[in-house]
Design a protein around this motif. Structure first.
Motif, PDB file in Angstrom:
ATOM      1  N   ARG A  28       0.516   9.165  -1.550  1.00 36.28           N
ATOM      2  CA  ARG A  28      -0.466   8.106  -1.290  1.00 36.28           C
ATOM      3  C   ARG A  28       0.026   6.754  -1.807  1.00 36.28           C
ATOM      4  NH1 ARG A  28      -5.261   7.153   1.631  1.00 36.28           N
ATOM      5  NH2 ARG A  28      -5.574   4.964   1.184  1.00 36.28           N
ATOM      6  N   SER A  29       0.686   6.742  -2.964  1.00 36.84           N
ATOM      7  CA  SER A  29       1.171   5.465  -3.500  1.00 36.84           C
ATOM      8  C   SER A  29       2.221   4.847  -2.575  1.00 36.84           C
ATOM      9  CB  SER A  29       1.723   5.629  -4.910  1.00 36.84           C
ATOM     10  OG  SER A  29       2.821   6.523  -4.911  1.00 36.84           O
ATOM     11  N   ALA A  30       3.065   5.670  -1.949  1.00 34.69           N
ATOM     12  CA  ALA A  30       4.053   5.150  -0.993  1.00 34.69           C
ATOM     13  C   ALA A  30       3.348   4.600   0.243  1.00 34.69           C
ATOM     14  CB  ALA A  30       5.042   6.241  -0.598  1.00 34.69           C
ATOM     15  N   ALA A  31       2.293   5.266   0.688  1.00 34.47           N
ATOM     16  CA  ALA A  31       1.534   4.779   1.846  1.00 34.47           C
ATOM     17  C   ALA A  31       0.856   3.451   1.515  1.00 34.47           C
ATOM     18  CB  ALA A  31       0.499   5.815   2.276  1.00 34.47           C
ATOM     19  N   ASP A  32       0.319   3.337   0.318  1.00 39.38           N
ATOM     20  CA  ASP A  32      -0.308   2.077  -0.098  1.00 39.38           C
ATOM     21  C   ASP A  32       0.726   0.948  -0.164  1.00 39.38           C
ATOM     22  OD1 ASP A  32      -2.793   3.301  -0.238  1.00 39.38           O
ATOM     23  OD2 ASP A  32      -2.667   3.657  -2.407  1.00 39.38           O
ATOM     24  N   ALA A  33       1.931   1.263  -0.642  1.00 43.26           N
ATOM     25  CA  ALA A  33       3.003   0.262  -0.682  1.00 43.26           C
ATOM     26  C   ALA A  33       3.401  -0.143   0.735  1.00 43.26           C
ATOM     27  CB  ALA A  33       4.214   0.802  -1.445  1.00 43.26           C
ATOM     28  N   ALA A  34       3.480   0.819   1.648  1.00 44.52           N
ATOM     29  CA  ALA A  34       3.817   0.514   3.040  1.00 44.52           C
ATOM     30  C   ALA A  34       2.756  -0.369   3.684  1.00 44.52           C
ATOM     31  CB  ALA A  34       3.986   1.804   3.832  1.00 44.52           C
ATOM     32  N   ALA A  35       1.512  -0.188   3.293  1.00 50.93           N
ATOM     33  CA  ALA A  35       0.415  -0.986   3.852  1.00 50.93           C
ATOM     34  C   ALA A  35       0.522  -2.456   3.458  1.00 50.93           C
ATOM     35  CB  ALA A  35      -0.926  -0.413   3.409  1.00 50.93           C
ATOM     36  N   ARG A  36       1.192  -2.737   2.361  1.00 51.16           N
ATOM     37  CA  ARG A  36       1.347  -4.123   1.902  1.00 51.16           C
ATOM     38  C   ARG A  36       2.562  -4.826   2.513  1.00 51.16           C
ATOM     39  NH1 ARG A  36      -0.088  -1.396  -2.855  1.00 51.16           N
ATOM     40  NH2 ARG A  36       2.065  -1.373  -3.571  1.00 51.16           N
ATOM     41  N   VAL A  37       3.391  -4.095   3.247  1.00 49.07           N
ATOM     42  CA  VAL A  37       4.597  -4.684   3.834  1.00 49.07           C
ATOM     43  C   VAL A  37       4.208  -5.620   4.973  1.00 49.07           C
ATOM     44  CG1 VAL A  37       6.738  -4.180   5.081  1.00 49.07           C
ATOM     45  CG2 VAL A  37       6.043  -2.736   3.165  1.00 49.07           C
ATOM     46  N   ALA A  38       4.775  -6.809   4.959  1.00 42.06           N
ATOM     47  CA  ALA A  38       4.490  -7.799   6.001  1.00 42.06           C
ATOM     48  C   ALA A  38       4.917  -7.266   7.361  1.00 42.06           C
ATOM     49  CB  ALA A  38       5.230  -9.100   5.694  1.00 42.06           C
ATOM     50  N   GLY A  39       4.039  -7.398   8.343  1.00 40.83           N
ATOM     51  CA  GLY A  39       4.340  -6.979   9.707  1.00 40.83           C
ATOM     52  C   GLY A  39       3.820  -5.614  10.082  1.00 40.83           C
ATOM     53  N   VAL A  40       3.368  -4.830   9.116  1.00 35.17           N
ATOM     54  CA  VAL A  40       2.863  -3.489   9.390  1.00 35.17           C
ATOM     55  C   VAL A  40       1.378  -3.582   9.727  1.00 35.17           C
ATOM     56  CG1 VAL A  40       2.429  -1.195   8.418  1.00 35.17           C
ATOM     57  CG2 VAL A  40       4.582  -2.375   7.939  1.00 35.17           C
ATOM     58  N   ALA A  41       0.996  -3.009  10.874  1.00 35.53           N
ATOM     59  CA  ALA A  41      -0.406  -3.050  11.301  1.00 35.53           C
ATOM     60  C   ALA A  41      -1.184  -1.828  10.831  1.00 35.53           C
ATOM     61  CB  ALA A  41      -0.495  -3.155  12.820  1.00 35.53           C
ATOM     62  N   GLN A  42      -0.516  -0.677  10.725  1.00 36.59           N
ATOM     63  CA  GLN A  42      -1.194   0.540  10.307  1.00 36.59           C
ATOM     64  C   GLN A  42      -0.190   1.486   9.662  1.00 36.59           C
ATOM     65  OE1 GLN A  42      -3.075   2.849  13.423  1.00 36.59           O
ATOM     66  NE2 GLN A  42      -4.561   3.658  11.978  1.00 36.59           N
ATOM     67  N   VAL A  43      -0.670   2.230   8.668  1.00 32.98           N
ATOM     68  CA  VAL A  43       0.138   3.258   8.020  1.00 32.98           C
ATOM     69  C   VAL A  43      -0.519   4.598   8.303  1.00 32.98           C
ATOM     70  CG1 VAL A  43       0.995   4.162   5.831  1.00 32.98           C
ATOM     71  CG2 VAL A  43       0.931   1.692   6.218  1.00 32.98           C
ATOM     72  N   SER A 143       7.898  -7.009   0.925  1.00 35.64           N
ATOM     73  CA  SER A 143       7.082  -5.904   0.423  1.00 35.64           C
ATOM     74  C   SER A 143       5.644  -6.323   0.132  1.00 35.64           C
ATOM     75  CB  SER A 143       7.716  -5.302  -0.832  1.00 35.64           C
ATOM     76  OG  SER A 143       7.816  -6.290  -1.841  1.00 35.64           O
ATOM     77  N   GLU A 144       5.349  -7.579   0.268  1.00 34.84           N
ATOM     78  CA  GLU A 144       3.984  -8.081   0.072  1.00 34.84           C
ATOM     79  C   GLU A 144       3.613  -8.962   1.258  1.00 34.84           C
ATOM     80  OE1 GLU A 144       1.945  -7.175  -2.402  1.00 34.84           O
ATOM     81  OE2 GLU A 144       3.507  -5.956  -3.316  1.00 34.84           O
ATOM     82  N   GLY A 145       2.318  -9.131   1.451  1.00 39.58           N
ATOM     83  CA  GLY A 145       1.845 -10.009   2.520  1.00 39.58           C
ATOM     84  C   GLY A 145       1.133  -9.270   3.632  1.00 39.58           C
ATOM     85  N   GLY A 146       1.269  -7.967   3.667  1.00 44.65           N
ATOM     86  CA  GLY A 146       0.582  -7.172   4.675  1.00 44.65           C
ATOM     87  C   GLY A 146      -0.723  -6.613   4.131  1.00 44.65           C
ATOM     88  N   ASN A 147      -1.580  -6.206   5.031  1.00 42.52           N
ATOM     89  CA  ASN A 147      -2.868  -5.639   4.641  1.00 42.52           C
ATOM     90  C   ASN A 147      -3.255  -4.562   5.649  1.00 42.52           C
ATOM     91  OD1 ASN A 147      -5.216  -5.265   3.214  1.00 42.52           O
ATOM     92  ND2 ASN A 147      -6.317  -6.874   4.297  1.00 42.52           N
ATOM     93  N   ALA A 148      -2.378  -3.605   5.886  1.00 42.30           N
ATOM     94  CA  ALA A 148      -2.614  -2.569   6.885  1.00 42.30           C
ATOM     95  C   ALA A 148      -3.538  -1.487   6.345  1.00 42.30           C
ATOM     96  CB  ALA A 148      -1.285  -1.946   7.299  1.00 42.30           C
ATOM     97  N   ALA A 149      -4.258  -0.876   7.252  1.00 43.59           N
ATOM     98  CA  ALA A 149      -5.098   0.266   6.894  1.00 43.59           C
ATOM     99  C   ALA A 149      -4.211   1.506   6.772  1.00 43.59           C
ATOM    100  CB  ALA A 149      -6.159   0.485   7.963  1.00 43.59           C
TER     101      ALA A 149
END
Length: 199
Positions: A28-43, A143-149
């Motif tokens: 889950r922590s890796a998924a949360d980190a992926a959600a914060r990546v700029a350009g990612v719409a959904q994890v 690694s920051e700037g995204g806000n994906a679900a």
């Protein structure tokens, strides 16, 4: 994270979104980190004990369970990515684009040949493109700037085709030239088609 950069380039050309699939156990922590990546719409998070060791057969089965909605499926050109991507391409009956170093358009890519001494332009006419991305050829996504679900998806059952026995790390004084400095557990980065994904 450079695989995300390649997927973002593709999504801009195709009008789609970038989704990241995180496969593993207690990730889950890796998924949360992926959600914060700029350009990612959904994890998409597939988390189950049978995915803990990220065996190629299980990772490929997880990708295939979700592949119908995607036009591009990208893997980093690492040992994990090169283990799963050919399995996915074979099951989808498509040609794999290996070691992409540049995205020219949604169907056309550059990749090295002859041990990197020449660069070739390849075009895929397959409906779904399965691509491994040379991680050193693309800048890492921020690694920051995204806000994906983060959406939890059903994990596939263990294929039973292989079993994890042990892991050993070979120590070397040489630097690792292939792998990224940071990454997510095994999985894929998806460039979604223009149509929306319904789960």
């Amino acid at each position: 994270m450079s695989t995300v950069t390649a997927a973002v380039e593709l999504s801009k050309m195709s009008g789609g979104e970038v989704h990241v699939l995180v496969v593993g156990h207690d990730t889950r922590s890796a998924a949360d980190a992926a959600a914060r990546v700029a350009g990612v719409a959904q994890v998409l998070l597939a988390d189950a004990p049978q995915l803990a060791e990220q065996l190629g057969e299980n990772v490929a089965a997880q990708v295939l369970a979700m592949a119908a909605e995607y036009g591009h499926i990208l893997f980093p050109a690492t040992a994990h990515g090169k283990n799963a991507a050919p399995r996915v391409a074979a099951r989808l009956d498509v040609a794999q684009v290996s070691d992409a170093t540049r995205v020219i358009d949604r169907d056309t890519f550059e990749r090295p040949i002859y041990a990197g001494n020449a660069i070739v332009t390849v075009q895929s006419v397959d409906k779904v493109k399965v691509i491994t991305v040379r991680t050193t050829a693309f800048d890492a996504a921020r690694s920051e700037g995204g806000n994906a679900a983060v959406q939890v998806v059903d994990a596939v059952a263990d294929s039973g085709k292989s079993a994890f026995v042990s892991a050993e790390i070979a120590k070397s004084d040489r630097p690792e030239l292939v792998g990224p400095k940071s990454s997510f557990p095994a999985g894929a980065v998806w460039a979604r088609r223009k149509s929306s994904l319904r789960c």
